[in-house]
Design a protein around this motif. Structure first.
Motif, PDB file in Angstrom:
ATOM      1  N   VAL A 113      14.044  -6.400  -5.549  1.00  0.00           N
ATOM      2  CA  VAL A 113      13.710  -6.982  -5.896  1.00  0.00           C
ATOM      3  C   VAL A 113      13.131  -8.408  -5.501  1.00  0.00           C
ATOM      4  N   GLY A 114      11.318  -8.862  -6.339  1.00  0.00           N
ATOM      5  CA  GLY A 114      10.455  -9.035  -5.949  1.00  0.00           C
ATOM      6  C   GLY A 114       9.377  -9.982  -6.630  1.00  0.00           C
ATOM      7  N   PHE A 115       9.373 -11.263  -6.501  1.00  0.00           N
ATOM      8  CA  PHE A 115       8.375 -12.064  -7.499  1.00  0.00           C
ATOM      9  C   PHE A 115       7.256 -13.045  -6.403  1.00  0.00           C
ATOM     10  N   SER A 116       5.830 -12.420  -6.500  1.00  0.00           N
ATOM     11  CA  SER A 116       4.255 -12.629  -5.761  1.00  0.00           C
ATOM     12  C   SER A 116       4.724 -12.325  -4.803  1.00  0.00           C
ATOM     13  N   MET A 117       4.763 -12.891  -3.315  1.00  0.00           N
ATOM     14  CA  MET A 117       5.168 -12.434  -2.041  1.00  0.00           C
ATOM     15  C   MET A 117       5.997 -11.261  -2.059  1.00  0.00           C
ATOM     16  N   GLY A 118       7.327 -12.264  -2.880  1.00  0.00           N
ATOM     17  CA  GLY A 118       8.317 -11.324  -2.599  1.00  0.00           C
ATOM     18  C   GLY A 118       8.361  -9.910  -3.316  1.00  0.00           C
ATOM     19  N   ALA A 119       7.162  -9.959  -4.379  1.00  0.00           N
ATOM     20  CA  ALA A 119       6.843  -8.071  -4.668  1.00  0.00           C
ATOM     21  C   ALA A 119       5.706  -7.177  -3.841  1.00  0.00           C
ATOM     22  N   PHE A 120       4.869  -8.147  -2.847  1.00  0.00           N
ATOM     23  CA  PHE A 120       5.048  -7.032  -1.672  1.00  0.00           C
ATOM     24  C   PHE A 120       5.366  -6.925  -0.749  1.00  0.00           C
ATOM     25  N   ARG A 121       6.690  -7.797  -0.507  1.00  0.00           N
ATOM     26  CA  ARG A 121       7.496  -7.661   0.163  1.00  0.00           C
ATOM     27  C   ARG A 121       8.591  -6.092  -0.060  1.00  0.00           C
ATOM     28  N   SER A 122       8.213  -5.958  -1.958  1.00  0.00           N
ATOM     29  CA  SER A 122       9.268  -4.791  -2.580  1.00  0.00           C
ATOM     30  C   SER A 122       8.616  -4.104  -1.918  1.00  0.00           C
ATOM     31  N   TRP A 123       7.343  -3.510  -2.655  1.00  0.00           N
ATOM     32  CA  TRP A 123       7.294  -2.078  -2.369  1.00  0.00           C
ATOM     33  C   TRP A 123       6.998  -1.810  -0.663  1.00  0.00           C
ATOM     34  N   GLN A 124       6.437  -2.642  -0.257  1.00  0.00           N
ATOM     35  CA  GLN A 124       6.039  -2.295   1.588  1.00  0.00           C
ATOM     36  C   GLN A 124       7.704  -1.788   1.889  1.00  0.00           C
ATOM     37  N   LEU A 125       9.189  -2.912   1.580  1.00  0.00           N
ATOM     38  CA  LEU A 125      10.184  -2.214   1.958  1.00  0.00           C
ATOM     39  C   LEU A 125      10.571  -1.269   1.034  1.00  0.00           C
ATOM     40  N   ALA A 126      10.419  -0.682   0.024  1.00  0.00           N
ATOM     41  CA  ALA A 126      10.739   0.499  -0.526  1.00  0.00           C
ATOM     42  C   ALA A 126       9.862   2.081   0.386  1.00  0.00           C
ATOM     43  N   ALA A 127       8.590   1.566   0.824  1.00  0.00           N
ATOM     44  CA  ALA A 127       7.992   2.471   1.596  1.00  0.00           C
ATOM     45  C   ALA A 127       8.573   2.616   2.906  1.00  0.00           C
ATOM     46  N   LEU A 128       9.258   2.124   3.366  1.00  0.00           N
ATOM     47  CA  LEU A 128       9.968   2.085   4.579  1.00  0.00           C
ATOM     48  C   LEU A 128      11.009   2.085   5.250  1.00  0.00           C
ATOM     49  N   SER A 129      11.346   2.072   4.037  1.00  0.00           N
ATOM     50  CA  SER A 129      13.310   1.836   4.422  1.00  0.00           C
ATOM     51  C   SER A 129      13.625   2.771   3.712  1.00  0.00           C
ATOM     52  N   ASP A 130      14.631   3.837   4.084  1.00  0.00           N
ATOM     53  CA  ASP A 130      15.380   4.782   3.660  1.00  0.00           C
ATOM     54  C   ASP A 130      16.595   4.556   2.330  1.00  0.00           C
ATOM     55  N   ALA A 131      16.446   3.250   3.042  1.00  0.00           N
ATOM     56  CA  ALA A 131      17.854   2.343   2.597  1.00  0.00           C
ATOM     57  C   ALA A 131      17.753   1.911   0.853  1.00  0.00           C
ATOM     58  N   ILE A 132      16.408   1.599   0.993  1.00  0.00           N
ATOM     59  CA  ILE A 132      15.960   0.950  -0.436  1.00  0.00           C
ATOM     60  C   ILE A 132      15.815   2.141  -1.832  1.00  0.00           C
ATOM     61  N   THR A 133      16.219   2.434  -2.740  1.00  0.00           N
ATOM     62  CA  THR A 133      16.019   3.255  -3.547  1.00  0.00           C
ATOM     63  C   THR A 133      16.162   3.538  -5.118  1.00  0.00           C
ATOM     64  N   ALA A 134      15.320   2.699  -5.071  1.00  0.00           N
ATOM     65  CA  ALA A 134      14.191   1.779  -5.933  1.00  0.00           C
ATOM     66  C   ALA A 134      13.945   0.232  -6.321  1.00  0.00           C
ATOM     67  N   SER A 135      12.727   0.429  -6.947  1.00  0.00           N
ATOM     68  CA  SER A 135      12.279  -1.742  -6.321  1.00  0.00           C
ATOM     69  C   SER A 135      11.231  -1.553  -7.808  1.00  0.00           C
TER      70      SER A 135
END
Length: 393
Positions: A254-276
């Motif tokens: 879950v991210g807001f602003s730069m955190g949102a950038f980090r959120s979609w980036q992490l969802a793409a790179l991490s198998d541990a994240i299952t939703a964003s």
């Protein structure tokens, strides 16, 4: 006119004309740039459009001829190669150093190894009752405000200065609420961390200008500011998923602003994240690279700048590498940082990829017409209801 006079006259005319051409050509060749930058802000060279034409996005979805699965495999391999400065498998070795009772959940201060170089303090909110529980990793914004990081999303304690600072931040952007605590009340394990340069990982006097020196030194050290942040987010997602109280099948970013950038980036790179959940950071790279855009001003861009990524993938391409995982993306119709045209172009790419994965129902995009750069109570409630639905709660 006598014939013997015609040739000399024609020759003199030709010589005069040639001399004029030569003079004009000499003047033309003598011209040079007296101004190569577009404005006093010095954010663009005058030839930036030529450079934009060279942004190939060679592995992007619009140039794809592969199956969605193979496109994702190829894209993730390239994205991880460019974004991550190295791999890290350091044991986390967590320890809880403090905790408070908040009714339906416990708030803990937990220390763990986020990398081989850094042992950090994070906030962990754990619901009471029998787990395992769904979980969410909260990724804070930039905001050019470095005294707080993890405190922007989770209410701190035994720290009056940071509590006052974070409450003011919550009043400005989150309707006076701490979104991490709100999700914990719904029965989620919540982890909130500091990115490098924020909160406990900052120093007094660290400013937006300080980021330039930090980024330059990291480049010289064989890493990047944005790469370190991305790697640590990846590690934090693995740490959260490893917790015994967490349901590994239901872990959101879950991210807001730069955190949102980090959120979609992490969802793409991490198998541990299952939703964003992605709030207020999405657009096409070309659509955001326009004079005056905040992304390109000052030193803040270094925290989200991966050198050479545009050769291969656009921003929505990277986010779409997470498909078919559930993703919610919000934008503010009054958000001057993200032009609506660029946002809609990015949304088109996202929907095309989720549709190709036969998972259109797993992607929701929305522009809130009356919202700016914010994550207000109504946006939070709608986003958290969506997450409950995705996790079948």
């Amino acid at each position: 006119m006598k014939s013997h006079l015609v040739v000399p006259i024609l020759m003199s005319i030709l010589v005069a004309f040639s001399s004029t051409l030569l003079a004009d050509d000499t003047v033309s060749k003598a011209k040079y740039q007296t101004q190569a930058i577009d404005s006093p802000e010095r954010s663009f060279p005058l030839f930036y459009n030529k450079l934009k034409e060279r942004m190939a996005f060679s592995l992007g979805w619009k140039k794809n001829t592969l199956s969605p699965e193979q496109w994702r495999i190829n894209g993730q391999e390239k994205a991880r190669q460019i974004i991550f400065p190295y791999q890290d498998t350091t044991p986390f070795e967590p320890i809880v150093i403090d905790e408070v009772d908040r009714g339906s959940y416990t708030a803990q201060k937990v220390v763990f190894n986020i990398s081989d170089e850094s042992r950090v303090l994070a906030f962990l909110l754990v619901p009471k009752g029998k787990g395992p529980f769904p979980a969410a990793l909260f990724l804070h914004d930039h905001g050019s405000k470095f005294d707080i990081g993890k405190e922007k999303f989770v209410q701190t304690w035994n720290d009056d200065a940071r509590l006052a600072s974070s409450q003011a931040w919550a009043d400005k952007f989150f309707s006076g609420r701490f979104p991490g605590d709100e999700l914990a009340k719904r029965g989620y394990v919540v982890l909130s961390i500091d990115a490098l340069g924020w909160g406990d990982r900052s120093v007094p006097g660290f400013t937006t200008n300080s980021q330039q020196a930090l980024a330059a030194n990291l480049f010289n050290l064989g890493a990047s500011f944005s790469g370190i942040i991305a790697l640590e987010d990846f590690r934090a997602s693995e740490f959260l998923a490893s917790r015994p109280e967490v349901d590994k099948e239901r872990v959101a970013a879950v991210g807001f602003s730069m955190g949102a950038f980090r959120s979609w980036q992490l969802a793409a790179l991490s198998d541990a994240i299952t939703a964003s959940i992605v709030d207020c950071w999405m657009g096409t790279m070309k659509g955001l690279m326009v004079p005056g855009n905040n992304q390109l001003k000052g030193q803040s861009a270094f925290s989200m700048l991966h050198p050479y990524i545009s050769r291969y993938l656009d921003y929505p391409d990277i986010a779409a590498l997470s498909a078919p995982k559930p993703m919610l993306v919000y934008a503010g119709g009054q958000d001057g940082l993200f032009p609506t045209e660029s946002v809609n172009d990015a949304f088109d790419t996202l929907h095309a990829v989720w549709e190709a994965n036969q998972a259109s129902d797993k992607l929701e995009t929305k522009i809130w017409p009356d919202k700016g750069h914010t994550f207000t109570k109504d946006m939070q409630e709608e986003a958290f209801n969506w997450l409950d639905n995705q996790f079948s709660r």
